[in-house]
Design a protein around this motif. Structure first.
Motif, PDB file in Angstrom:
ATOM      1  N   LEU A 141     -17.709 -13.246   9.625  1.00  0.00           N
ATOM      2  CA  LEU A 141     -18.537 -14.346  10.217  1.00  0.00           C
ATOM      3  C   LEU A 141     -17.468 -15.396  10.784  1.00  0.00           C
ATOM      4  N   THR A 142     -17.818 -15.881  12.229  1.00  0.00           N
ATOM      5  CA  THR A 142     -16.939 -16.708  12.759  1.00  0.00           C
ATOM      6  C   THR A 142     -17.820 -17.947  13.324  1.00  0.00           C
ATOM      7  N   ALA A 143     -17.662 -18.953  12.902  1.00  0.00           N
ATOM      8  CA  ALA A 143     -18.131 -20.186  13.323  1.00  0.00           C
ATOM      9  C   ALA A 143     -17.651 -20.815  14.553  1.00  0.00           C
ATOM     10  N   ILE A 144     -18.191 -20.910  15.443  1.00  0.00           N
ATOM     11  CA  ILE A 144     -17.560 -21.606  16.668  1.00  0.00           C
ATOM     12  C   ILE A 144     -18.229 -23.169  16.736  1.00  0.00           C
ATOM     13  N   ALA A 145     -17.522 -24.191  16.188  1.00  0.00           N
ATOM     14  CA  ALA A 145     -17.971 -25.449  16.137  1.00  0.00           C
ATOM     15  C   ALA A 145     -19.365 -25.335  15.347  1.00  0.00           C
ATOM     16  N   GLY A 146     -19.300 -24.859  14.271  1.00  0.00           N
ATOM     17  CA  GLY A 146     -20.438 -24.462  13.415  1.00  0.00           C
ATOM     18  C   GLY A 146     -20.878 -25.609  12.651  1.00  0.00           C
ATOM     19  N   ALA A 147     -22.241 -25.903  12.678  1.00  0.00           N
ATOM     20  CA  ALA A 147     -22.742 -27.036  11.899  1.00  0.00           C
ATOM     21  C   ALA A 147     -22.877 -26.509  10.624  1.00  0.00           C
ATOM     22  N   MET A 148     -21.640 -26.173   9.850  1.00  0.00           N
ATOM     23  CA  MET A 148     -21.654 -25.633   8.480  1.00  0.00           C
ATOM     24  C   MET A 148     -22.185 -26.815   7.350  1.00  0.00           C
ATOM     25  N   LYS A 149     -21.747 -28.119   7.743  1.00  0.00           N
ATOM     26  CA  LYS A 149     -22.562 -29.236   6.890  1.00  0.00           C
ATOM     27  C   LYS A 149     -23.244 -30.200   7.766  1.00  0.00           C
ATOM     28  N   GLY A 150     -23.982 -29.668   8.960  1.00  0.00           N
ATOM     29  CA  GLY A 150     -24.802 -30.528   9.605  1.00  0.00           C
ATOM     30  C   GLY A 150     -23.995 -31.401  10.620  1.00  0.00           C
ATOM     31  N   THR A 151     -24.766 -32.283  11.149  1.00  0.00           N
ATOM     32  CA  THR A 151     -24.151 -33.130  12.104  1.00  0.00           C
ATOM     33  C   THR A 151     -25.128 -34.631  11.991  1.00  0.00           C
ATOM     34  N   PRO A 152     -24.587 -35.788  11.891  1.00  0.00           N
ATOM     35  CA  PRO A 152     -25.252 -36.870  11.623  1.00  0.00           C
ATOM     36  C   PRO A 152     -25.768 -37.463  13.139  1.00  0.00           C
ATOM     37  N   ASP A 192     -38.267 -29.276  11.765  1.00  0.00           N
ATOM     38  CA  ASP A 192     -37.357 -28.188  10.787  1.00  0.00           C
ATOM     39  C   ASP A 192     -36.098 -28.069  11.610  1.00  0.00           C
ATOM     40  N   ALA A 193     -36.062 -28.147  12.647  1.00  0.00           N
ATOM     41  CA  ALA A 193     -34.792 -27.926  13.526  1.00  0.00           C
ATOM     42  C   ALA A 193     -33.897 -29.037  13.170  1.00  0.00           C
ATOM     43  N   LEU A 194     -34.334 -30.305  13.319  1.00  0.00           N
ATOM     44  CA  LEU A 194     -33.597 -31.411  13.092  1.00  0.00           C
ATOM     45  C   LEU A 194     -32.906 -31.762  11.554  1.00  0.00           C
ATOM     46  N   ASP A 195     -33.857 -31.344  10.647  1.00  0.00           N
ATOM     47  CA  ASP A 195     -33.577 -30.946   9.266  1.00  0.00           C
ATOM     48  C   ASP A 195     -32.521 -30.182   9.256  1.00  0.00           C
ATOM     49  N   ALA A 196     -32.322 -28.854   9.694  1.00  0.00           N
ATOM     50  CA  ALA A 196     -31.459 -27.792   9.675  1.00  0.00           C
ATOM     51  C   ALA A 196     -30.060 -28.477  10.038  1.00  0.00           C
ATOM     52  N   LEU A 271     -15.721 -32.848  13.470  1.00  0.00           N
ATOM     53  CA  LEU A 271     -14.755 -31.790  12.878  1.00  0.00           C
ATOM     54  C   LEU A 271     -14.662 -31.289  11.557  1.00  0.00           C
ATOM     55  N   CYS A 272     -14.922 -32.097  10.489  1.00  0.00           N
ATOM     56  CA  CYS A 272     -15.139 -31.563   9.145  1.00  0.00           C
ATOM     57  C   CYS A 272     -16.397 -30.835   9.045  1.00  0.00           C
ATOM     58  N   SER A 273     -17.356 -30.675   9.805  1.00  0.00           N
ATOM     59  CA  SER A 273     -18.482 -30.071   9.436  1.00  0.00           C
ATOM     60  C   SER A 273     -18.088 -28.590  10.131  1.00  0.00           C
ATOM     61  N   GLY A 274     -17.156 -28.519  11.104  1.00  0.00           N
ATOM     62  CA  GLY A 274     -16.722 -27.236  11.524  1.00  0.00           C
ATOM     63  C   GLY A 274     -15.730 -26.497  10.949  1.00  0.00           C
ATOM     64  N   ARG A 275     -15.268 -27.024   9.744  1.00  0.00           N
ATOM     65  CA  ARG A 275     -14.361 -26.173   8.962  1.00  0.00           C
ATOM     66  C   ARG A 275     -14.833 -25.174   8.210  1.00  0.00           C
ATOM     67  N   TYR A 276     -14.495 -23.920   8.260  1.00  0.00           N
ATOM     68  CA  TYR A 276     -15.065 -22.902   7.844  1.00  0.00           C
ATOM     69  C   TYR A 276     -13.963 -21.605   7.545  1.00  0.00           C
ATOM     70  N   GLY A 277     -13.859 -21.259   6.682  1.00  0.00           N
ATOM     71  CA  GLY A 277     -13.032 -19.916   6.305  1.00  0.00           C
ATOM     72  C   GLY A 277     -11.614 -20.255   7.058  1.00  0.00           C
TER      73      GLY A 277
END
Length: 322
Positions: A141-152, A192-196, A271-277
């Motif tokens: 799995l590769t996340a490119i600027a992945g919203a792994m913790k969402g975005t405010p 639902d999308a905004l909650d995601a 940037l914090c949200s995009g940190r992954y693996g």
């Protein structure tokens, strides 16, 4: 007169159909291969983010890919490449179920047992959902600027008077517009999308579907290889407006950056949200659109070539045996 109207309507339908792509799964197969540099063991499946919910608009000869020119380059360098087309405006779970169906299609077409998933923005948590429910089907799995913790960004923007109804209206229109140009019939669920993408909701999502690839805080690293054998990678840029010729993109990411209130970001995501693996880099001279080579490859003169980054990553996966 009635006959002329009928002929005209038929011609319009024919032309419009030629400008859309009804299949949810797009396959990229080059007529010529220049090298095996990107020839991974398992096929690569790209997963788009929120809003611009398409893999390709147009014909095979003339069109716009969400991942502009990236799948084609990987295909020319030996990779077997697909891109998924999911709900443009929907929850991570709904998009994940749609993706799972398309992964099964890829496995049937290729005869392989796993895929390498690459997700951008909301595509990050979408591919994370696959690891949670069908880990045996994912090699990496590769996340490119992945919203792994969402975005405010949407949460903060909604605090400004009149912005919240505008976000809801615009997101809904965009969702239906994507259905129109892609000939899909996905549901459009803006809340639902905004909650995601909401950091508070993502805490619950990660408690249920997360993995040790998601670091605990902004200073930590996530696991590269988790106990289920899946490899995890990420990268993103840290710029907003990057090219004055790209007026729409620069306006959107500059505005988005203002709602992130000083956090280091790419115009849409901290940037914090995009940190992954394994974090490859988080300082590319890219904004949230440049990361997928949009629009039409207009970049900063100082930017790294996005196409080259994906080609290099495919080689990284190849050398890892993936």
């Amino acid at each position: 007169m009635k006959m002329k109207k009928t002929i005209g309507l038929s011609l319009f339908t024919l032309v419009f159909s030629s400008l859309t792509h009804a299949s949810a799964l797009q396959s990229y197969k080059s007529n010529f291969v220049v090298s095996n540099y990107a020839k991974t063991q398992y096929p690569i499946v790209f997963v788009h983010g929120f809003g611009l919910g398409f893999n390709r608009i147009g014909t095979d000869r003339v069109g716009l890919d969400y991942w502009y020119q990236i799948p084609q380059d990987l295909s020319r360098n030996g990779a077997r490449v697909f891109s998924a087309e999911l709900s443009a405006v929907g929850s991570n779970e709904i998009r994940g179920e749609q993706l799972l169906q398309q992964i099964d299609e890829v496995l049937a077409l290729t005869g392989k047992s796993k895929v390498n998933l690459i997700g951008h923005s909301q595509g990050g948590p979408t591919i994370q959902y696959i690891e949670a429910i069908a880990p045996q089907k994912a090699a990496s799995l590769t996340a490119i600027a992945g919203a792994m913790k969402g975005t405010p960004v949407f949460v903060n923007a909604a605090k400004t008077p009149l912005i919240e109804p505008f976000i809801h209206a615009f997101g809904t229109v965009l969702g239906y517009a994507m259905n129109l140009v892609t000939a899909n019939r996905y549901s459009v669920e803006i809340q639902d999308a905004l909650d995601a993408m909401n950091p508070e909701h993502m805490l619950a999502f990660n408690a249920k579907y997360g993995s040790n690839a998601i670091p605990k805080d902004c200073q930590s690293q996530g696991q590269k290889r988790t106990s289920n054998g899946i490899y995890h990678y990420s990268w993103m840029g840290n710029r907003q407006a990057t090219n004055p010729l790209d007026v729409i993109e620069s306006t959107v990411v500059s505005l988005g950056g203002t709602f992130l209130k000083g956090e280091a970001n790419d115009g849409a995501l901290p940037l914090c949200s995009g940190r992954y693996g394994q974090i490859i880099r988080q300082d590319y001279h890219h904004n949230h659109f440049d990361e997928v080579n949009q629009f039409f490859g207009i970049l900063s003169p100082f930017a790294q070539d996005p196409i080259g980054l994906y080609r290099q990553h495919a080689n990284r996966l190849k050398l890892q045996g993936l």
